[in-house]
Design a protein around this motif. Structure first.
Motif, PDB file in Angstrom:
ATOM      1  N   GLY A 159       0.626  -1.305  -0.049  1.00 51.62           N
ATOM      2  CA  GLY A 159       0.049  -0.093   0.050  1.00 51.62           C
ATOM      3  C   GLY A 159       0.821   1.296   0.100  1.00 51.62           C
ATOM      4  N   SER A 160       2.081   1.052  -0.221  1.00 53.80           N
ATOM      5  CA  SER A 160       2.884   2.185  -0.052  1.00 53.80           C
ATOM      6  C   SER A 160       2.780   3.236  -1.037  1.00 53.80           C
ATOM      7  CB  SER A 160       4.502   1.934   0.075  1.00 53.80           C
ATOM      8  OG  SER A 160       4.860   1.353  -1.149  1.00 53.80           O
ATOM      9  N   VAL A 161       2.425   2.888  -2.271  1.00 51.73           N
ATOM     10  CA  VAL A 161       2.314   3.950  -3.325  1.00 51.73           C
ATOM     11  C   VAL A 161       1.069   4.642  -3.419  1.00 51.73           C
ATOM     12  CG1 VAL A 161       2.106   3.884  -5.960  1.00 51.73           C
ATOM     13  CG2 VAL A 161       3.560   2.148  -5.021  1.00 51.73           C
ATOM     14  N   SER A 162      -0.031   4.043  -2.934  1.00 51.99           N
ATOM     15  CA  SER A 162      -1.302   4.587  -2.765  1.00 51.99           C
ATOM     16  C   SER A 162      -1.009   5.770  -1.565  1.00 51.99           C
ATOM     17  CB  SER A 162      -2.580   3.761  -2.463  1.00 51.99           C
ATOM     18  OG  SER A 162      -2.254   2.875  -1.553  1.00 51.99           O
ATOM     19  N   GLN A 163      -0.252   5.172  -0.587  1.00 49.63           N
ATOM     20  CA  GLN A 163      -0.118   6.132   0.472  1.00 49.63           C
ATOM     21  C   GLN A 163       0.536   7.219   0.261  1.00 49.63           C
ATOM     22  OE1 GLN A 163      -1.658   5.766   3.499  1.00 49.63           O
ATOM     23  NE2 GLN A 163      -1.007   7.847   4.124  1.00 49.63           N
ATOM     24  N   ALA A 164       1.697   7.229  -0.715  1.00 51.87           N
ATOM     25  CA  ALA A 164       2.388   8.277  -1.135  1.00 51.87           C
ATOM     26  C   ALA A 164       1.441   9.000  -1.870  1.00 51.87           C
ATOM     27  CB  ALA A 164       3.544   7.659  -1.881  1.00 51.87           C
ATOM     28  N   ASN A 165       0.684   8.739  -2.679  1.00 50.28           N
ATOM     29  CA  ASN A 165      -0.233   9.594  -3.618  1.00 50.28           C
ATOM     30  C   ASN A 165      -1.297  10.517  -2.524  1.00 50.28           C
ATOM     31  OD1 ASN A 165       0.918   8.662  -5.846  1.00 50.28           O
ATOM     32  ND2 ASN A 165      -0.625   7.417  -6.294  1.00 50.28           N
ATOM     33  N   ARG A 166      -1.693   9.780  -1.479  1.00 50.07           N
ATOM     34  CA  ARG A 166      -2.354  10.437  -0.530  1.00 50.07           C
ATOM     35  C   ARG A 166      -1.646  11.583   0.064  1.00 50.07           C
ATOM     36  NH1 ARG A 166      -3.981   5.273   1.720  1.00 50.07           N
ATOM     37  NH2 ARG A 166      -5.437   4.447   0.233  1.00 50.07           N
ATOM     38  N   ARG A 167      -0.521  11.448   0.323  1.00 50.56           N
ATOM     39  CA  ARG A 167       0.323  12.490   1.138  1.00 50.56           C
ATOM     40  C   ARG A 167       0.648  13.519   0.328  1.00 50.56           C
ATOM     41  NH1 ARG A 167       3.881   8.004   3.507  1.00 50.56           N
ATOM     42  NH2 ARG A 167       2.815   7.613   5.660  1.00 50.56           N
ATOM     43  N   ALA A 168       0.937  13.149  -1.018  1.00 48.48           N
ATOM     44  CA  ALA A 168       1.059  14.294  -1.803  1.00 48.48           C
ATOM     45  C   ALA A 168       0.062  15.128  -2.319  1.00 48.48           C
ATOM     46  CB  ALA A 168       1.679  13.769  -3.215  1.00 48.48           C
ATOM     47  N   GLN A 169      -1.163  14.609  -2.310  1.00 53.38           N
ATOM     48  CA  GLN A 169      -2.463  15.386  -2.651  1.00 53.38           C
ATOM     49  C   GLN A 169      -2.654  16.117  -1.478  1.00 53.38           C
ATOM     50  OE1 GLN A 169      -4.211  15.219  -5.696  1.00 53.38           O
ATOM     51  NE2 GLN A 169      -5.102  17.253  -4.595  1.00 53.38           N
ATOM     52  N   ALA A 170      -2.752  15.796  -0.275  1.00 54.54           N
ATOM     53  CA  ALA A 170      -2.686  16.511   1.032  1.00 54.54           C
ATOM     54  C   ALA A 170      -2.178  17.670   1.113  1.00 54.54           C
ATOM     55  CB  ALA A 170      -2.665  15.654   2.308  1.00 54.54           C
ATOM     56  N   ALA A 171      -0.417  17.549   0.690  1.00 56.63           N
ATOM     57  CA  ALA A 171       0.349  18.638   0.571  1.00 56.63           C
ATOM     58  C   ALA A 171       0.027  19.745  -0.369  1.00 56.63           C
ATOM     59  CB  ALA A 171       1.671  17.926   0.370  1.00 56.63           C
ATOM     60  N   ARG A 172      -0.559  19.442  -1.662  1.00 60.88           N
ATOM     61  CA  ARG A 172      -1.079  20.408  -2.495  1.00 60.88           C
ATOM     62  C   ARG A 172      -2.424  21.080  -2.174  1.00 60.88           C
ATOM     63  NH1 ARG A 172       0.718  16.102  -6.473  1.00 60.88           N
ATOM     64  NH2 ARG A 172      -1.417  15.479  -6.415  1.00 60.88           N
ATOM     65  N   ASP A 173      -3.252  20.348  -1.609  1.00 59.62           N
ATOM     66  CA  ASP A 173      -4.337  20.865  -0.837  1.00 59.62           C
ATOM     67  C   ASP A 173      -4.277  21.825   0.278  1.00 59.62           C
ATOM     68  OD1 ASP A 173      -5.761  19.382  -2.658  1.00 59.62           O
ATOM     69  OD2 ASP A 173      -6.571  17.911  -1.307  1.00 59.62           O
ATOM     70  N   ALA A 174      -2.874  21.695   0.935  1.00 52.14           N
ATOM     71  CA  ALA A 174      -2.593  22.562   2.060  1.00 52.14           C
ATOM     72  C   ALA A 174      -1.942  23.675   1.595  1.00 52.14           C
ATOM     73  CB  ALA A 174      -1.828  21.945   2.891  1.00 52.14           C
ATOM     74  N   ARG A 175      -1.390  23.930   0.419  1.00 53.39           N
ATOM     75  CA  ARG A 175      -0.773  25.091   0.121  1.00 53.39           C
ATOM     76  C   ARG A 175      -1.684  26.152  -0.168  1.00 53.39           C
ATOM     77  NH1 ARG A 175       2.105  22.531  -5.046  1.00 53.39           N
ATOM     78  NH2 ARG A 175       3.234  21.001  -3.871  1.00 53.39           N
ATOM     79  N   PRO A 176      -1.339  27.512  -0.018  1.00 56.16           N
ATOM     80  CA  PRO A 176      -2.372  28.693  -0.195  1.00 56.16           C
ATOM     81  C   PRO A 176      -2.425  28.642  -1.714  1.00 56.16           C
ATOM     82  CG  PRO A 176      -0.174  29.466   0.566  1.00 56.16           C
ATOM     83  CD  PRO A 176       0.025  28.046   0.453  1.00 56.16           C
ATOM     84  N   ALA A 177      -3.782  29.450  -2.072  1.00 50.83           N
ATOM     85  CA  ALA A 177      -4.002  29.511  -3.443  1.00 50.83           C
ATOM     86  C   ALA A 177      -3.074  30.629  -4.112  1.00 50.83           C
ATOM     87  CB  ALA A 177      -5.595  29.788  -3.787  1.00 50.83           C
ATOM     88  N   PRO A 178      -2.679  30.585  -5.353  1.00 45.62           N
ATOM     89  CA  PRO A 178      -1.954  31.483  -6.108  1.00 45.62           C
ATOM     90  C   PRO A 178      -2.764  32.810  -6.515  1.00 45.62           C
ATOM     91  CG  PRO A 178      -2.565  29.747  -7.808  1.00 45.62           C
ATOM     92  CD  PRO A 178      -2.900  29.419  -6.199  1.00 45.62           C
ATOM     93  N   PRO A 179      -2.202  34.115  -6.172  1.00 43.77           N
ATOM     94  CA  PRO A 179      -2.964  34.948  -6.456  1.00 43.77           C
ATOM     95  C   PRO A 179      -3.624  35.321  -7.860  1.00 43.77           C
ATOM     96  CG  PRO A 179      -0.700  35.672  -6.153  1.00 43.77           C
ATOM     97  CD  PRO A 179      -0.715  34.318  -5.936  1.00 43.77           C
ATOM     98  N   ALA A 180      -4.762  35.641  -8.142  1.00 42.56           N
ATOM     99  CA  ALA A 180      -5.363  35.735  -9.403  1.00 42.56           C
ATOM    100  C   ALA A 180      -5.080  37.012 -10.246  1.00 42.56           C
ATOM    101  CB  ALA A 180      -6.785  35.532  -9.257  1.00 42.56           C
TER     102      ALA A 180
END
Length: 180
Positions: A159-180
């Motif tokens: 399950g390590s690959v799918s867990q790594a994908n989950r962590r990477a998605q969570a890190a992207r979701d936690a970033r602030p949105a770029p200014p528009a």
């Protein structure tokens, strides 16, 4: 459109007329399957010969081929019409041969059905008995070796690959949105 017998008499030689006459309505039913196959072979040969003559005559008309022979006999003046006569006769023979084959097949199927009905009425078991529906194994079951190979991936990595994908998605979701 089918040709009249008068047209056939005008375009065909005596032997060819006799052959084509055997393919017309009352005479064709007197032939067996083997005779029809022989008739089909002869008619195909005549039709193919006329087709060759027609193609050569068309090439002569276009100026692409030399004239064939010194002079054409009267019967070779209309190779296209003669080819059509032989093709129509061949079509009649093919239809009769397929009709006889269908009748033979229908008779064979009917005989089999009557034989099966007679066996069923007498109560004979002519089929293998059905296997018993019990889920019990055979009296002496032998274990079968597993033919599939063992997995080459260790269990800790499954399950390590799918867990790594989950962590990477969570890190992207936690970033602030770029200014528009």
């Amino acid at each position: 459109m089918s040709a009249s017998r008068r047209t056939e008499a005008r375009l065909l030689s005596h032997d060819e007329q006799q052959l084509v006459r055997t393919t017309h309505h009352p005479a064709i039913y007197e032939h067996g399957l083997d005779a029809l196959h022989e008739l089909r072979r002869r008619l195909r040969a005549l039709r193919d010969r006329e087709r060759t003559l027609l193609h050569h005559k068309m090439r002569e008309i276009r100026g692409k081929a030399e004239p064939r022979g010194g002079s054409f006999p009267g019967l070779a003046d209309h190779p296209g019409r003669r080819r059509q006569l032989f093709a129509q006769a061949l079509k009649r023979v093919n239809a009769e041969a397929s009709r006889l084959a269908r009748m033979t097949a229908r008779a064979v199927i009917g005989d089999g059905a009557r034989r099966a009905l007679a066996l069923r009425k007498t109560g004979e078991q002519w089929l293998r008995p059905a296997p018993s529906p019990s889920p019990a194994p055979a009296p002496d079951p032998r274990p079968r070796p597993n033919r599939r190979g063992k997995s080459h991936i260790p269990g800790r990595q499954v399950g390590s690959v799918s867990q790594a994908n989950r962590r990477a998605q969570a890190a992207r979701d936690a970033r602030p949105a770029p200014p528009a």
